[in-house]
Design an enzyme around this catalytic site. Structure first.
Site, PDB file in Angstrom:
ATOM      1  N   GLN A  39      66.509  74.232  24.610  1.00 44.71           N
ATOM      2  CA  GLN A  39      66.418  74.080  26.063  1.00 44.71           C
ATOM      3  C   GLN A  39      66.836  75.366  26.774  1.00 44.71           C
ATOM      4  O   GLN A  39      67.494  76.227  26.190  1.00 44.71           O
ATOM      5  CB  GLN A  39      67.330  72.922  26.513  1.00 44.71           C
ATOM      6  CG  GLN A  39      68.774  73.066  26.037  1.00 44.71           C
ATOM      7  CD  GLN A  39      69.468  71.739  25.793  1.00 44.71           C
ATOM      8  OE1 GLN A  39      69.050  70.711  26.319  1.00 44.71           O
ATOM      9  NE2 GLN A  39      70.538  71.742  25.007  1.00 44.71           N
ATOM     10  N   TYR A  69      82.486  61.732  36.001  1.00 43.20           N
ATOM     11  CA  TYR A  69      81.581  61.395  34.901  1.00 43.20           C
ATOM     12  C   TYR A  69      82.358  61.217  33.600  1.00 43.20           C
ATOM     13  O   TYR A  69      82.282  60.169  32.945  1.00 43.20           O
ATOM     14  CB  TYR A  69      80.551  62.514  34.762  1.00 43.20           C
ATOM     15  CG  TYR A  69      79.558  62.327  33.646  1.00 43.20           C
ATOM     16  CD1 TYR A  69      78.369  61.639  33.858  1.00 43.20           C
ATOM     17  CD2 TYR A  69      79.801  62.850  32.379  1.00 43.20           C
ATOM     18  CE1 TYR A  69      77.443  61.480  32.834  1.00 43.20           C
ATOM     19  CE2 TYR A  69      78.880  62.695  31.349  1.00 43.20           C
ATOM     20  CZ  TYR A  69      77.718  62.009  31.583  1.00 43.20           C
ATOM     21  OH  TYR A  69      76.812  61.849  30.558  1.00 43.20           O
ATOM     22  N   GLN A  70      83.141  62.239  33.253  1.00 47.42           N
ATOM     23  CA  GLN A  70      83.810  62.235  31.939  1.00 47.42           C
ATOM     24  C   GLN A  70      84.818  61.083  31.833  1.00 47.42           C
ATOM     25  O   GLN A  70      84.882  60.400  30.813  1.00 47.42           O
ATOM     26  CB  GLN A  70      84.558  63.548  31.677  1.00 47.42           C
ATOM     27  CG  GLN A  70      83.950  64.798  32.288  1.00 47.42           C
ATOM     28  CD  GLN A  70      82.835  65.411  31.484  1.00 47.42           C
ATOM     29  OE1 GLN A  70      82.329  64.787  30.557  1.00 47.42           O
ATOM     30  NE2 GLN A  70      82.446  66.608  31.839  1.00 47.42           N
ATOM     31  N   ASP A  94      79.528  70.120  26.259  1.00 52.44           N
ATOM     32  CA  ASP A  94      80.465  70.833  27.140  1.00 52.44           C
ATOM     33  C   ASP A  94      81.918  70.556  26.783  1.00 52.44           C
ATOM     34  O   ASP A  94      82.811  71.312  27.148  1.00 52.44           O
ATOM     35  CB  ASP A  94      80.183  70.467  28.606  1.00 52.44           C
ATOM     36  CG  ASP A  94      80.173  68.966  28.829  1.00 52.44           C
ATOM     37  OD1 ASP A  94      81.251  68.363  28.922  1.00 52.44           O
ATOM     38  OD2 ASP A  94      79.072  68.377  28.876  1.00 52.44           O
ATOM     39  N   GLU A 114      76.338  67.161  18.408  1.00 53.11           N
ATOM     40  CA  GLU A 114      75.605  67.846  19.501  1.00 53.11           C
ATOM     41  C   GLU A 114      74.448  68.617  18.865  1.00 53.11           C
ATOM     42  O   GLU A 114      74.634  69.311  17.871  1.00 53.11           O
ATOM     43  CB  GLU A 114      76.574  68.777  20.243  1.00 53.11           C
ATOM     44  CG  GLU A 114      75.956  69.881  21.066  1.00 53.11           C
ATOM     45  CD  GLU A 114      75.115  69.407  22.255  1.00 53.11           C
ATOM     46  OE1 GLU A 114      75.626  68.668  23.101  1.00 53.11           O
ATOM     47  OE2 GLU A 114      73.917  69.805  22.319  1.00 53.11           O
ATOM     48  N   ASP A 163      76.837  60.835  25.433  1.00 56.83           N
ATOM     49  CA  ASP A 163      76.857  61.726  26.596  1.00 56.83           C
ATOM     50  C   ASP A 163      75.618  62.597  26.517  1.00 56.83           C
ATOM     51  O   ASP A 163      75.669  63.771  26.162  1.00 56.83           O
ATOM     52  CB  ASP A 163      78.134  62.581  26.553  1.00 56.83           C
ATOM     53  CG  ASP A 163      78.200  63.554  27.716  1.00 56.83           C
ATOM     54  OD1 ASP A 163      77.445  63.381  28.677  1.00 56.83           O
ATOM     55  OD2 ASP A 163      79.004  64.501  27.650  1.00 56.83           O
ATOM     56  N   SER A 164      74.488  61.995  26.828  1.00 53.18           N
ATOM     57  CA  SER A 164      73.208  62.676  26.603  1.00 53.18           C
ATOM     58  C   SER A 164      72.651  63.241  27.895  1.00 53.18           C
ATOM     59  O   SER A 164      73.034  62.817  28.985  1.00 53.18           O
ATOM     60  CB  SER A 164      72.194  61.687  26.035  1.00 53.18           C
ATOM     61  OG  SER A 164      71.855  60.758  27.037  1.00 53.18           O
ATOM     62  N   SER A 165      71.732  64.167  27.742  1.00 55.80           N
ATOM     63  CA  SER A 165      70.943  64.584  28.886  1.00 55.80           C
ATOM     64  C   SER A 165      69.867  63.513  29.121  1.00 55.80           C
ATOM     65  O   SER A 165      69.815  62.506  28.419  1.00 55.80           O
ATOM     66  CB  SER A 165      70.350  65.973  28.643  1.00 55.80           C
ATOM     67  OG  SER A 165      70.195  66.240  27.272  1.00 55.80           O
ATOM     68  N   ASP A 166      68.996  63.750  30.112  1.00 54.74           N
ATOM     69  CA  ASP A 166      67.999  62.737  30.478  1.00 54.74           C
ATOM     70  C   ASP A 166      66.933  62.572  29.389  1.00 54.74           C
ATOM     71  O   ASP A 166      66.817  63.416  28.501  1.00 54.74           O
ATOM     72  CB  ASP A 166      67.339  63.134  31.806  1.00 54.74           C
ATOM     73  CG  ASP A 166      68.335  63.087  32.951  1.00 54.74           C
ATOM     74  OD1 ASP A 166      69.005  62.061  33.094  1.00 54.74           O
ATOM     75  OD2 ASP A 166      68.454  64.088  33.681  1.00 54.74           O
TER      76      ASP A 166
HETATM   77  N1  SAM Z   1      76.781  65.041  32.003  1.00 57.16           N
HETATM   78  C1  SAM Z   1      75.479  65.243  31.580  1.00 57.16           C
HETATM   79  C2  SAM Z   1      74.412  64.555  32.338  1.00 57.16           C
HETATM   80  O1  SAM Z   1      74.061  63.427  32.026  1.00 57.16           O
HETATM   81  O2  SAM Z   1      73.884  65.143  33.258  1.00 57.16           O
HETATM   82  C3  SAM Z   1      75.321  65.282  30.105  1.00 57.16           C
HETATM   83  C4  SAM Z   1      76.000  66.511  29.625  1.00 57.16           C
HETATM   84  S1  SAM Z   1      75.898  66.976  27.987  1.00 57.16           S
HETATM   85  C5  SAM Z   1      75.884  68.700  28.283  1.00 57.16           C
HETATM   86  C6  SAM Z   1      74.337  66.528  27.320  1.00 57.16           C
HETATM   87  C7  SAM Z   1      74.165  67.121  25.931  1.00 57.16           C
HETATM   88  O3  SAM Z   1      73.357  66.294  25.130  1.00 57.16           O
HETATM   89  C8  SAM Z   1      73.550  68.504  25.922  1.00 57.16           C
HETATM   90  O4  SAM Z   1      74.482  69.451  25.500  1.00 57.16           O
HETATM   91  C9  SAM Z   1      72.382  68.378  24.938  1.00 57.16           C
HETATM   92  O5  SAM Z   1      72.182  69.516  24.132  1.00 57.16           O
HETATM   93  C10 SAM Z   1      72.807  67.156  24.140  1.00 57.16           C
HETATM   94  N2  SAM Z   1      71.702  66.478  23.450  1.00 57.16           N
HETATM   95  C11 SAM Z   1      70.449  66.254  23.926  1.00 57.16           C
HETATM   96  N3  SAM Z   1      69.707  65.615  23.003  1.00 57.16           N
HETATM   97  C12 SAM Z   1      70.493  65.429  21.927  1.00 57.16           C
HETATM   98  C13 SAM Z   1      70.278  64.827  20.647  1.00 57.16           C
HETATM   99  N4  SAM Z   1      69.100  64.303  20.316  1.00 57.16           N
HETATM  100  N5  SAM Z   1      71.318  64.790  19.776  1.00 57.16           N
HETATM  101  C14 SAM Z   1      72.525  65.321  20.109  1.00 57.16           C
HETATM  102  N6  SAM Z   1      72.779  65.916  21.296  1.00 57.16           N
HETATM  103  C15 SAM Z   1      71.771  65.964  22.205  1.00 57.16           C
END
Ligand code: SAM
Length: 287
Positions: A39, A69-70, A94, A114, A163-166
């Site tokens: 990404q 959030y956390q 993070d 992660e 704690d995933s991204s979208d």
């Molecule tokens: N607070 C955040 C939000 O929802 O906007 C989430 C923050 S955290 C930085 C999300 C993390 O999920 C990212 O670092 C990303 O690299 C990780 N991530 C995404 N897909 C993933 C996967 N399939 N397995 C493990 N980690 C993943």
């Protein structure tokens, strides 16, 4: 960099996931900008809200409101469990969720999986208040896809925090039923799984999908939310599946040494955050 989102010193978060609406943050400087294997990673110094981490153009956190959030995503499942010992965090590069989990003395081990080690490095370089979570000796870091990781574990964890991204890019797989099935199997008997549950205003369809997975797999589930002003929609859902205790109530008292360090979470907000507006409640019932 995501220059299309920068104009006159402002970063505007636009996305096909929420057409026609944007959150804008005034920027001081761009401190880091590189594409990793997974990404685009951008780290800004904002004018009024501290540092801000942006992945693929989507705001992940700011210093200003990251605690909302956390704290909620970590402490809701941890206090809903009577005795969490083994914890797994998926995503969370993070370190902010780790920082909160590490506040629990009864937790004996904290695994984190992660996918992108560059996010961990950028956080260590620029977000010390969050990456401090990695310093706890109970933390073991696994770099890889979270779904693959849980697939190889069984009856191991008391709490799994996602704690995933979208659900676009690398995070997409973490919204699929298979991932929920593997996670359920990786939990011990009374284990809980808590996931970043998107927005009931912006993505009713995504919320219903998450809730359907939880309803299908766990005897109990609940959907809470936390207020996050810098997320488009102003809030984020937290969906919890439980093999034992009711997730909407703390199962034990909050120790004073934890409570005094928190800014958002307490036992009252734990329970109150599961009370949803009527339309959102209906959304869950219909899921
Ligand atoms: N607070 C955040 C939000 O929802 O906007 C989430 C923050 S955290 C930085 C999300 C993390 O999920 C990212 O670092 C990303 O690299 C990780 N991530 C995404 N897909 C993933 C996967 N399939 N397995 C493990 N980690 C993943």
């Amino acid at each position: 960099m995501t220059p299309d989102k920068l104009m006159n010193g402002w970063f505007s978060e636009t996305s096909e996931m929420w057409p026609g609406i944007a959150v804008s943050i005034e920027i001081e400087t761009l401190l880091y900008s590189k594409k990793s294997r997974f990404q685009q990673i951008d780290l800004y110094e904002t004018r009024h809200h501290g540092r801000m981490l942006v992945l693929d153009g989507i705001i992940q956190l700011t210093d200003f409101d990251e605690f909302a959030y956390q704290e909620m995503l970590a402490h809701i499942p941890l206090f809903a469990h009577p005795c969490p010992e083994k914890v797994l965090v998926i995503g969370g590069g993070d370190g902010g969720i780790l920082r909160e989990v590490a506040k629990h003395d009864m937790v004996s081990s904290i695994d984190i999986c992660e996918i992108d080690e560059k996010v961990i490095q950028v956080s260590k370089d620029f977000l010390p208040a969050m990456s401090m979570g990695f310093d706890d000796p109970r933390v073991r870091i696994h770099i890889g896809d979270g779904s693959e990781f849980v697939r190889h574990h069984s009856l191991e964890y008391d709490v799994i925090i996602v704690d995933s991204s979208d659900p676009v890019g690398p995070g997409e797989i973490l919204f699929e039923k298979k991932f929920y099935e593997y996670s359920k199997r990786a939990l011990r008997k009374n284990g809980l799984m808590a996931v970043q549950g998107e927005s009931f205003f912006l993505h009713p369809d995504k919320v219903q999908k998450i809730v359907r997975h939880m309803k299908d797999l766990f005897p109990r589930y609940g959907y809470a939310y936390s207020l996050i002003p810098t997320f488009t929609g102003g809030h984020v859902g937290i969906c919890v599946g439980s093999g034992g205790a009711d997730p909407s109530t703390p199962a034990r008292a909050i120790p004073k040494q934890i409570q005094t360090g928190l800014k958002y979470y307490d036992s009252k907000i734990h329970q109150a955050s599961f009370v949803l507006p009527g339309f959102a409640e209906k959304l869950l019932q219909d899921a």
